[in-house]
Design an enzyme around this catalytic site. Structure first.
Site, PDB file in Angstrom:
ATOM      1  N   SER A 174       0.837  -1.200   0.000  1.00 15.58           N
ATOM      2  CA  SER A 174       0.000   0.000   0.000  1.00 15.58           C
ATOM      3  C   SER A 174       0.869   1.248   0.000  1.00 15.58           C
ATOM      4  CB  SER A 174      -0.898  -0.005   1.244  1.00 15.58           C
ATOM      5  OG  SER A 174      -1.513   1.258   1.425  1.00 15.58           O
ATOM      6  N   TYR A 179      -2.152  -0.778  10.747  1.00 11.57           N
ATOM      7  CA  TYR A 179      -2.066  -1.102   9.321  1.00 11.57           C
ATOM      8  C   TYR A 179      -0.896  -0.377   8.672  1.00 11.57           C
ATOM      9  CZ  TYR A 179      -3.286  -1.299   4.367  1.00 11.57           C
ATOM     10  OH  TYR A 179      -3.246  -1.472   3.001  1.00 11.57           O
TER      11      TYR A 179
END
Length: 313
Positions: A181, A194
């Site tokens: 990501s 995360y």
């Protein structure tokens, strides 16, 4: 007849034909690149049951790769293998090998890594495509959830990479590609663990890149905003009242699996070390975080306050 109207009538079909031709040539080039880069090579795809995993499996299978597909469900893996077989010419493709792999179950990782290595005895390409996402305030996340996120997003991919490295180093060839990501480079509020897991795995592969270069092993990272389930969709469903929606808006549902797979093919073929798939604003935010940190922190804090104000309305 009005000359302007006549010109418009003539131009519209030409534009349509040229656009269609462009997309046809683009698909043809991507197909040729996939064939030249992976034909007869052993390619591992983790989380092959995801949208991106299935797209990569289809592209590389048609390109003549010897696929090893990894996922959490044996039944679904068999279904994917059947779909690939039905959609391809068996005389120019190889039936994929299937391996149960769950990054969230670290106790099973040694056996899974051994099984992957046993499939063909060697590996050429490993696409580390797996991610577990959680959005919540930091104080609301339990330590168990933190550990699960780190297992799926960091310890799992790292364990697999370490497991296959000796084989690649002995053959002095190989390509590790991490699908990560953009939050491996840019942390945003309400994604504490995360973002931490994505930063950790990004740093690991950035360090690893330099360590294994002398062995002829290439390490690539691809950072995206997010991958949608389909190529298009309802923009309203993805809209947000927070300014953070701007950081993730390239299309109504982000980058599509086929676009991401095409970028993976190009990265493998060109051996690019790092690719960021994002619109201009997130890319600018990455640089702002490095060169103007105080401004970046002020903007992120304002974004949180803005989101909270909207929720109260």
């Amino acid at each position: 007849m009005d000359p302007v109207w006549t010109t418009t009538v003539l131009l519209v079909p030409c534009v349509i034909v040229l656009t269609a031709g462009f997309f046809y040539l683009y698909g043809l080039i991507v197909g040729l690149l996939s064939k030249t880069s992976v034909r007869n090579k052993v390619v591992v795809v983790t989380d092959a049951l995801s949208g991106l995993g299935k797209e990569c499996a289809g592209v590389f299978h048609k390109g003549g790769a010897r696929l090893i597909l990894c996922g959490k469900s044996w039944e679904k893996l068999e279904g994917l293998a059947d779909d690939l077989a039905n959609a391809s010419d068996p005389t120019v493709t190889f039936p994929p090998k299937l391996v149960l792999l769950d990054f969230g179950d670290m106790d099973s990782m040694p056996d899974a890594v051994a099984e992957i290595l046993d499939c063909y005895g060697c590996l050429d390409v490993v696409i580390l495509n797996s991610s577990m996402k959680v959005k919540a305030p930091a104080q609301s996340l339990s330590l168990e959830m933190d550990k699960l996120l780190m297992d799926n997003n960091y310890f799992g991919p790292v364990t697999l990479a370490k497991g296959v490295l000796p084989s690649m180093m002995s053959r002095r060839t190989g390509h590790l590609l991490l699908v990560n990501s953009i939050q491996g480079k840019l942390a945003v509020p309400f994604r504490t663990t995360y973002a931490a897991s994505k930063h950790a795995v990004q740093a690991f592969f950035d360090c690893l890149r330099a360590e294994v270069e002398e062995y002829g092993i290439c390490v690539s990272t691809i950072n995206h905003t997010f991958i949608s389930r389909a190529a298009s969709g309802d923009a309203a469903a993805a809209s947000s009242k927070s300014i953070w929606s701007l950081l993730y808006t390239k299309k109504p549902l982000g980058i599509s699996p086929d676009e991401a797979a095409a970028e993976i093919v190009k990265t493998l073929n060109n051996k690019r070390k790092e690719v960021v798939i994002a619109p201009s604003l997130p890319k600018a935010a990455i640089y702002a975080r490095s060169f103007f940190p105080e401004v970046f922190f002020a903007v992120t804090a304002a974004g949180v306050k803005n989101a909270a104000a909207w929720e109260k309305m």
